[in-house]
Design a protein around this motif. Sequence first.
Motif, PDB file in Angstrom:
ATOM      1  N   ALA A   1      36.029  37.452  39.300  1.00 43.96           N
ATOM      2  CA  ALA A   1      36.621  38.499  38.467  1.00 43.96           C
ATOM      3  C   ALA A   1      35.534  39.396  37.884  1.00 43.96           C
ATOM      4  O   ALA A   1      35.674  40.624  37.840  1.00 43.96           O
ATOM      5  CB  ALA A   1      37.445  37.880  37.349  1.00 43.96           C
ATOM      6  N   ARG A   2      34.456  38.776  37.406  1.00 40.39           N
ATOM      7  CA  ARG A   2      33.343  39.570  36.855  1.00 40.39           C
ATOM      8  C   ARG A   2      32.739  40.465  37.926  1.00 40.39           C
ATOM      9  O   ARG A   2      32.400  41.632  37.662  1.00 40.39           O
ATOM     10  CB  ARG A   2      32.288  38.623  36.285  1.00 40.39           C
ATOM     11  N   CYS A   3      32.613  39.956  39.134  1.00 42.20           N
ATOM     12  CA  CYS A   3      32.048  40.764  40.228  1.00 42.20           C
ATOM     13  C   CYS A   3      32.957  41.948  40.559  1.00 42.20           C
ATOM     14  O   CYS A   3      32.470  43.048  40.821  1.00 42.20           O
ATOM     15  CB  CYS A   3      31.824  39.896  41.459  1.00 42.20           C
ATOM     16  N   PHE A   4      34.268  41.738  40.544  1.00 47.99           N
ATOM     17  CA  PHE A   4      35.181  42.861  40.793  1.00 47.99           C
ATOM     18  C   PHE A   4      35.120  43.875  39.656  1.00 47.99           C
ATOM     19  O   PHE A   4      35.327  45.070  39.879  1.00 47.99           O
ATOM     20  CB  PHE A   4      36.606  42.356  41.006  1.00 47.99           C
ATOM     21  N   ASP A   5      34.849  43.425  38.436  1.00 44.73           N
ATOM     22  CA  ASP A   5      34.651  44.364  37.333  1.00 44.73           C
ATOM     23  C   ASP A   5      33.457  45.279  37.592  1.00 44.73           C
ATOM     24  O   ASP A   5      33.422  46.425  37.131  1.00 44.73           O
ATOM     25  CB  ASP A   5      34.411  43.600  36.020  1.00 44.73           C
ATOM     26  N   LEU A   6      32.483  44.751  38.345  1.00 43.11           N
ATOM     27  CA  LEU A   6      31.267  45.513  38.639  1.00 43.11           C
ATOM     28  C   LEU A   6      31.434  46.434  39.843  1.00 43.11           C
ATOM     29  O   LEU A   6      30.535  47.201  40.156  1.00 43.11           O
ATOM     30  CB  LEU A   6      30.108  44.541  38.901  1.00 43.11           C
ATOM     31  N   GLY A   7      32.564  46.318  40.536  1.00 43.33           N
ATOM     32  CA  GLY A   7      32.825  47.186  41.686  1.00 43.33           C
ATOM     33  C   GLY A   7      33.430  46.423  42.835  1.00 43.33           C
ATOM     34  O   GLY A   7      33.184  45.217  42.998  1.00 43.33           O
ATOM     35  N   LEU A   8      34.217  47.101  43.645  1.00 37.99           N
ATOM     36  CA  LEU A   8      34.885  46.449  44.768  1.00 37.99           C
ATOM     37  C   LEU A   8      33.903  45.823  45.766  1.00 37.99           C
ATOM     38  O   LEU A   8      34.134  44.691  46.219  1.00 37.99           O
ATOM     39  CB  LEU A   8      35.801  47.442  45.491  1.00 37.99           C
ATOM     40  N   PRO A   9      32.801  46.520  46.119  1.00 42.96           N
ATOM     41  CA  PRO A   9      31.880  45.893  47.083  1.00 42.96           C
ATOM     42  C   PRO A   9      31.281  44.588  46.573  1.00 42.96           C
ATOM     43  O   PRO A   9      31.151  43.620  47.330  1.00 42.96           O
ATOM     44  CB  PRO A   9      30.798  46.961  47.285  1.00 42.96           C
ATOM     45  N   LYS A  10      30.934  44.541  45.298  1.00 42.15           N
ATOM     46  CA  LYS A  10      30.329  43.326  44.752  1.00 42.15           C
ATOM     47  C   LYS A  10      31.353  42.192  44.673  1.00 42.15           C
ATOM     48  O   LYS A  10      31.019  41.029  44.905  1.00 42.15           O
ATOM     49  CB  LYS A  10      29.729  43.599  43.380  1.00 42.15           C
ATOM     50  N   GLY A  11      32.577  42.513  44.350  1.00 46.95           N
ATOM     51  CA  GLY A  11      33.610  41.486  44.309  1.00 46.95           C
ATOM     52  C   GLY A  11      33.911  40.933  45.685  1.00 46.95           C
ATOM     53  O   GLY A  11      34.025  39.710  45.875  1.00 46.95           O
ATOM     54  N   ALA A  12      34.041  41.821  46.654  1.00 45.71           N
ATOM     55  CA  ALA A  12      34.323  41.377  48.018  1.00 45.71           C
ATOM     56  C   ALA A  12      33.170  40.552  48.572  1.00 45.71           C
ATOM     57  O   ALA A  12      33.379  39.510  49.212  1.00 45.71           O
ATOM     58  CB  ALA A  12      34.574  42.591  48.916  1.00 45.71           C
ATOM     59  N   PHE A  13      31.948  41.010  48.294  1.00 47.93           N
ATOM     60  CA  PHE A  13      30.789  40.274  48.815  1.00 47.93           C
ATOM     61  C   PHE A  13      30.667  38.900  48.177  1.00 47.93           C
ATOM     62  O   PHE A  13      30.215  37.954  48.818  1.00 47.93           O
ATOM     63  CB  PHE A  13      29.508  41.066  48.586  1.00 47.93           C
ATOM     64  N   ALA A  14      31.056  38.785  46.913  1.00 53.68           N
ATOM     65  CA  ALA A  14      30.988  37.480  46.244  1.00 53.68           C
ATOM     66  C   ALA A  14      31.801  36.444  46.998  1.00 53.68           C
ATOM     67  O   ALA A  14      31.338  35.310  47.213  1.00 53.68           O
ATOM     68  CB  ALA A  14      31.488  37.622  44.805  1.00 53.68           C
ATOM     69  N   LEU A  15      33.001  36.803  47.412  1.00 50.67           N
ATOM     70  CA  LEU A  15      33.845  35.861  48.156  1.00 50.67           C
ATOM     71  C   LEU A  15      33.248  35.539  49.528  1.00 50.67           C
ATOM     72  O   LEU A  15      33.256  34.384  49.959  1.00 50.67           O
ATOM     73  CB  LEU A  15      35.248  36.443  48.312  1.00 50.67           C
ATOM     74  N   GLY A  16      32.733  36.553  50.190  1.00 53.26           N
ATOM     75  CA  GLY A  16      32.109  36.317  51.490  1.00 53.26           C
ATOM     76  C   GLY A  16      30.872  35.448  51.381  1.00 53.26           C
ATOM     77  O   GLY A  16      30.667  34.530  52.192  1.00 53.26           O
ATOM     78  N   LEU A  17      30.041  35.727  50.375  1.00 55.14           N
ATOM     79  CA  LEU A  17      28.835  34.929  50.157  1.00 55.14           C
ATOM     80  C   LEU A  17      29.176  33.470  49.916  1.00 55.14           C
ATOM     81  O   LEU A  17      28.565  32.561  50.494  1.00 55.14           O
ATOM     82  CB  LEU A  17      28.066  35.494  48.958  1.00 55.14           C
ATOM     83  N   ALA A  18      30.158  33.228  49.050  1.00 58.91           N
ATOM     84  CA  ALA A  18      30.549  31.850  48.733  1.00 58.91           C
ATOM     85  C   ALA A  18      31.077  31.129  49.968  1.00 58.91           C
ATOM     86  O   ALA A  18      30.740  29.962  50.212  1.00 58.91           O
ATOM     87  CB  ALA A  18      31.599  31.854  47.624  1.00 58.91           C
ATOM     88  N   ALA A  19      31.902  31.814  50.757  1.00 53.85           N
ATOM     89  CA  ALA A  19      32.502  31.186  51.930  1.00 53.85           C
ATOM     90  C   ALA A  19      31.462  30.846  52.990  1.00 53.85           C
ATOM     91  O   ALA A  19      31.483  29.748  53.570  1.00 53.85           O
ATOM     92  CB  ALA A  19      33.575  32.097  52.515  1.00 53.85           C
TER      93      ALA A  19
END
Length: 274
Positions: free
Chosen positions: A135-153
Motif C-alpha cells: 500500500a505504501r509503495c502504491f502511495d508512492l506511484g503505480l510503478p513502485k507499487g507494481a514493482f513491489a509485488l513483482g519483486l516479492a514474487a
Amino acid sequence: MVTRYLKRGLEPLRFAFGTLSVLPVRVNRWDRPTAGRAITLAPVVGLVLGGLAAGFATLLAWAHAGSLLAAVAGVAALAALTRGLHLDGLADVADGLGSNRPPDAALKIMKASDIGPFGVLVLLLTLLAQVAAVARCFDLGLPKGAFALGLAAVTSRAALLRGCADGVPSARAEGLGAMVAGTVPRLRGAMTTLLTVALLALAGWATARLGQDQLPLALGTVVSAAAGLGLAALLLTHCLRRFGGITGDVLGAMVEISATGSLILWTLFAAATP
C-alpha cells in the motif's frame, strides 16, 4: 525427434507451474531430475504470478480504488494463484517451531490439518506487513507499487533454490519436500540466483521516472532481494537444525518470509527516492 526433445524440455516448466501455481498445467514427469530443473525455473513462475497480481492491483489503483484496496487485492491474488500453499506452510512451520517439541513431534504438529495459535499469529502479522508495504509503495506511484509485488514474487521463488540445494536433506521420506530436497546443484542455483537479482535490479532501475536518479532504486532492489533471500536462508538453517531436513511447509515458509523481507526493504528504498 525435434518435437520429442521440445516436449521433454518443457517438462521442468510444466512441473514448476504445476506444483507452484494453480495455473492449469499438466505434470507428465514426476521424478527428482525433473524436479531439480523445475525448481531452477521457480523465479520464472514468480515472474508470471507477480505480473498477474501486479496487473490486477495496478488496475485497481489506477481506477482510484485506493492504495490499501489495491494492496489487499495484490497480496490476495498472489495467495489465490498458489491456493494459499505457501501461507499454509508458513503457519505450519510457525506451529512446529513454536511447539518446542522434539523433531518427530514437531513434524506431526506441522502435518495436522488445523492451525494453532503460533500459526495464526505469524500468518496475520505477515499478511499485515505485506499489505502495508505494498500500500505504501502504491502511495508512492503505480510503478513502485507494481514493482513491489513483482519483486516479492520473484525473489521469494528464487529462495527455493537454496532450500532445494544439493546436500539439503528431507525431513520426511515422502511428500513434495522429499521429491525436491537436494535436487539443485549449488553452482547452478547460485548462478540462477545472481542472474535473477541482476535482472530485478534492471527492472528496479526502470521504475524511476524519466530524469530521476535511477541508481538508488537499482541498488535498493539488490539490497531488498538479498535481504529477502538472506532471511529465507536463516529460516532454512533453523529448520534444518530443528527438524533435520526440509518439508514442503518449510519451503512455503521460506517463500513468505523472503517475500515479506524484500517488500519491507524495497518500501524503505522507494520512499527515500523521490
